[in-house]
Design a protein around this motif. Structure first.
Motif, mmCIF file in Angstrom:
data_model
loop_
_atom_site.group_PDB
_atom_site.id
_atom_site.type_symbol
_atom_site.label_atom_id
_atom_site.label_comp_id
_atom_site.label_asym_id
_atom_site.label_seq_id
_atom_site.Cartn_x
_atom_site.Cartn_y
_atom_site.Cartn_z
ATOM 1 N N ARG A 17 -15.101 0.819 10.748
ATOM 2 C CA ARG A 17 -16.550 0.611 10.786
ATOM 3 C C ARG A 17 -17.064 1.980 10.620
ATOM 4 N NH1 ARG A 17 -17.387 -2.389 14.809
ATOM 5 N NH2 ARG A 17 -17.699 -4.403 13.494
ATOM 6 N N ALA A 18 -16.528 3.117 11.221
ATOM 7 C CA ALA A 18 -17.255 4.272 11.252
ATOM 8 C C ALA A 18 -16.808 5.018 9.780
ATOM 9 C CB ALA A 18 -16.452 5.241 12.438
ATOM 10 N N ALA A 19 -15.789 4.607 9.124
ATOM 11 C CA ALA A 19 -15.387 5.107 7.787
ATOM 12 C C ALA A 19 -16.161 4.614 6.926
ATOM 13 C CB ALA A 19 -14.049 5.036 7.423
ATOM 14 N N GLY A 20 -16.448 3.339 6.997
ATOM 15 C CA GLY A 20 -17.251 2.390 5.765
ATOM 16 C C GLY A 20 -16.104 2.101 4.752
ATOM 17 N N GLY A 29 -3.538 3.879 -2.893
ATOM 18 C CA GLY A 29 -4.196 2.919 -3.619
ATOM 19 C C GLY A 29 -5.124 2.069 -3.018
ATOM 20 N N TRP A 30 -5.130 2.068 -1.515
ATOM 21 C CA TRP A 30 -6.120 1.419 -0.863
ATOM 22 C C TRP A 30 -7.202 1.957 -0.136
ATOM 23 C CZ3 TRP A 30 -2.852 -2.554 2.894
ATOM 24 C CH2 TRP A 30 -2.371 -3.401 2.055
ATOM 25 N N THR A 31 -8.406 1.416 -0.553
ATOM 26 C CA THR A 31 -9.531 1.991 0.473
ATOM 27 C C THR A 31 -9.682 1.242 1.768
ATOM 28 O OG1 THR A 31 -10.833 0.210 -0.296
ATOM 29 C CG2 THR A 31 -10.999 2.185 -1.437
ATOM 30 N N THR A 32 -10.522 1.657 2.640
ATOM 31 C CA THR A 32 -10.567 1.089 4.135
ATOM 32 C C THR A 32 -10.970 -0.693 3.862
ATOM 33 O OG1 THR A 32 -12.804 1.880 4.071
ATOM 34 C CG2 THR A 32 -11.345 2.819 5.254
ATOM 35 N N ARG A 33 -11.638 -0.890 2.704
ATOM 36 C CA ARG A 33 -11.851 -2.185 2.297
ATOM 37 C C ARG A 33 -10.634 -3.064 2.190
ATOM 38 N NH1 ARG A 33 -16.352 -5.324 0.885
ATOM 39 N NH2 ARG A 33 -17.587 -3.596 0.411
ATOM 40 N N TYR A 73 -17.927 -6.573 4.015
ATOM 41 C CA TYR A 73 -17.231 -5.730 4.917
ATOM 42 C C TYR A 73 -17.291 -5.981 6.451
ATOM 43 C CZ TYR A 73 -14.803 -1.243 6.153
ATOM 44 O OH TYR A 73 -13.958 -0.369 6.750
ATOM 45 N N GLU A 74 -18.422 -6.183 6.679
ATOM 46 C CA GLU A 74 -18.427 -6.498 8.368
ATOM 47 C C GLU A 74 -17.843 -7.770 8.630
ATOM 48 O OE1 GLU A 74 -19.438 -5.351 11.233
ATOM 49 O OE2 GLU A 74 -19.804 -3.364 10.067
ATOM 50 N N GLU A 75 -17.986 -8.638 7.860
ATOM 51 C CA GLU A 75 -17.307 -10.066 7.990
ATOM 52 C C GLU A 75 -15.625 -9.950 8.203
ATOM 53 O OE1 GLU A 75 -16.209 -14.538 6.034
ATOM 54 O OE2 GLU A 75 -17.696 -13.185 5.059
ATOM 55 N N LEU A 76 -15.206 -9.072 7.547
ATOM 56 C CA LEU A 76 -13.722 -8.867 7.517
ATOM 57 C C LEU A 76 -13.421 -8.139 8.737
ATOM 58 C CD1 LEU A 76 -12.778 -7.282 4.089
ATOM 59 C CD2 LEU A 76 -12.131 -9.596 4.826
ATOM 60 N N LEU A 77 -14.384 -7.055 9.304
ATOM 61 C CA LEU A 77 -14.004 -6.455 10.570
ATOM 62 C C LEU A 77 -14.256 -7.573 11.706
ATOM 63 C CD1 LEU A 77 -15.816 -2.946 10.196
ATOM 64 C CD2 LEU A 77 -13.516 -3.678 9.455
ATOM 65 N N ARG A 78 -15.280 -8.345 11.541
ATOM 66 C CA ARG A 78 -15.368 -9.235 12.653
ATOM 67 C C ARG A 78 -14.284 -10.441 12.721
ATOM 68 N NH1 ARG A 78 -16.505 -14.338 12.358
ATOM 69 N NH2 ARG A 78 -17.148 -14.477 10.128
ATOM 70 N N ARG A 112 -7.750 7.330 10.172
ATOM 71 C CA ARG A 112 -8.113 8.678 10.819
ATOM 72 C C ARG A 112 -7.396 9.769 10.101
ATOM 73 N NH1 ARG A 112 -7.450 12.163 14.802
ATOM 74 N NH2 ARG A 112 -4.969 11.652 15.061
ATOM 75 N N ARG A 113 -6.405 9.880 9.561
ATOM 76 C CA ARG A 113 -5.855 10.944 8.962
ATOM 77 C C ARG A 113 -6.002 11.060 7.348
ATOM 78 N NH1 ARG A 113 -0.491 12.804 12.617
ATOM 79 N NH2 ARG A 113 -1.110 11.648 14.594
ATOM 80 N N ALA A 114 -6.649 10.099 6.861
ATOM 81 C CA ALA A 114 -6.913 10.286 5.408
ATOM 82 C C ALA A 114 -7.717 11.318 4.986
ATOM 83 C CB ALA A 114 -7.301 9.051 4.968
ATOM 84 N N GLY A 115 -8.672 11.819 5.921
ATOM 85 C CA GLY A 115 -9.527 13.136 5.437
ATOM 86 C C GLY A 115 -8.875 14.294 5.631
ATOM 87 N N ASP A 116 -9.563 15.383 5.455
ATOM 88 C CA ASP A 116 -8.571 16.915 5.218
ATOM 89 C C ASP A 116 -8.916 17.478 6.695
ATOM 90 O OD1 ASP A 116 -7.881 16.604 2.531
ATOM 91 O OD2 ASP A 116 -9.532 17.475 1.966
ATOM 92 N N ASP A 117 -9.862 16.855 7.374
ATOM 93 C CA ASP A 117 -10.400 17.552 8.620
ATOM 94 C C ASP A 117 -9.700 16.828 9.955
ATOM 95 O OD1 ASP A 117 -11.945 15.410 8.429
ATOM 96 O OD2 ASP A 117 -13.845 16.208 9.085
ATOM 97 N N TRP A 118 -8.778 15.918 9.924
ATOM 98 C CA TRP A 118 -8.116 15.371 10.928
ATOM 99 C C TRP A 118 -7.428 16.313 11.827
ATOM 100 C CZ3 TRP A 118 -2.837 15.264 12.276
ATOM 101 C CH2 TRP A 118 -1.994 15.506 11.365
#
Length: 212
Positions: A17-20, A29-33, A73-78, A112-118
């Motif tokens: 949810r926080a990542a969007g 090849g995968w996004t959070t969605r 996306y919110e439906e998937l998270l629910r 969590r670790r996908a970004g450069d600032d983890w």
């Protein structure tokens, strides 16, 4: 009794949810969605989930996952947060805990670790031990079939698991249990592990299981 799968499910939901919906993950090849759609499919569509592991069924799995991906996306998270339906094998007593602690831990770190600032985050001792107990079997299934060398996974306190018993040179990979889990599942480039052994064997291992 602790339920680590439930806790990791909630942590993963929060991270998604926080990542969007369009954030990167460590799943190539995968996004959070995409990851959210995979998680829902895995426990709600057992007819399609087999294609995650069985190549001839992968096309059907991809089509079903794409259908989930098209949902809000919110439906998937629910759907993921509320857990498996009553008809899912994951709803059987103990099944969620047995099958999903490592799955959700790894995918939470994928986000969590996908970004450069983890930054590394220490795990509680109980979760650490839960991951360590599950590591031998899972590492043999995941890393063992890829490793070209005799592979040993070792904790800083000296406890170790022999993943492959091949003859020849041995490579020891050392890290905390959570980091070793990530290494075994192919996330070694974002895991805090070190490798010791003959240079040629270490480099051969790095080709199939990349790490820093």
């Amino acid at each position: 009794m602790s339920n680590f799968a439930r806790a990791e499910r909630q942590r993963l939901t929060g991270l998604l949810r926080a990542a969007g919906p369009e954030a990167p993950t460590l799943c190539t090849g995968w996004t959070t969605r995409d990851l959210a759609a995979h998680l829902v499919l895995r426990e709600r569509r057992m007819d399609a989930a087999a294609g995650i592991r069985i190549a001839p069924l992968a096309g059907w799995t991809a089509r079903v996952q794409e259908g989930y991906r098209a949902r809000p996306y919110e439906e998937l998270l629910r759907l993921f947060r509320t857990g498996p339906s009553a008809f899912s094998p994951f709803s059987l007593p103990g099944a969620d805990e047995a099958a999903n602690v490592v799955e959700y831990f790894v995918h939470a770190e994928d986000v969590r670790r996908a970004g450069d600032d983890w930054r590394p985050e220490p795990l509680g001792p109980e979760l650490t031990e839960a991951l360590w107990r599950r590591l031998p079997m899972l590492a043999r299934l995941e890393a063992g079939r890829k490793s070209p060398a005799r592979l040993v996974l070792r904790r800083p306190d000296g406890r170790a698991v022999t993943v492959t018993r091949r003859t020849g040179p041995t490579v020891e990979v050392t890290g905390e249990p959570g980091e070793l889990v990530l290494f075994a599942f192919g996330r070694g480039e974002r895991a805090e592990v070190t490798a010791d052994g003959p240079q040629e064997a270490v480099e051969a291992l790095r080709v199939v299981l990349p790490f820093e």
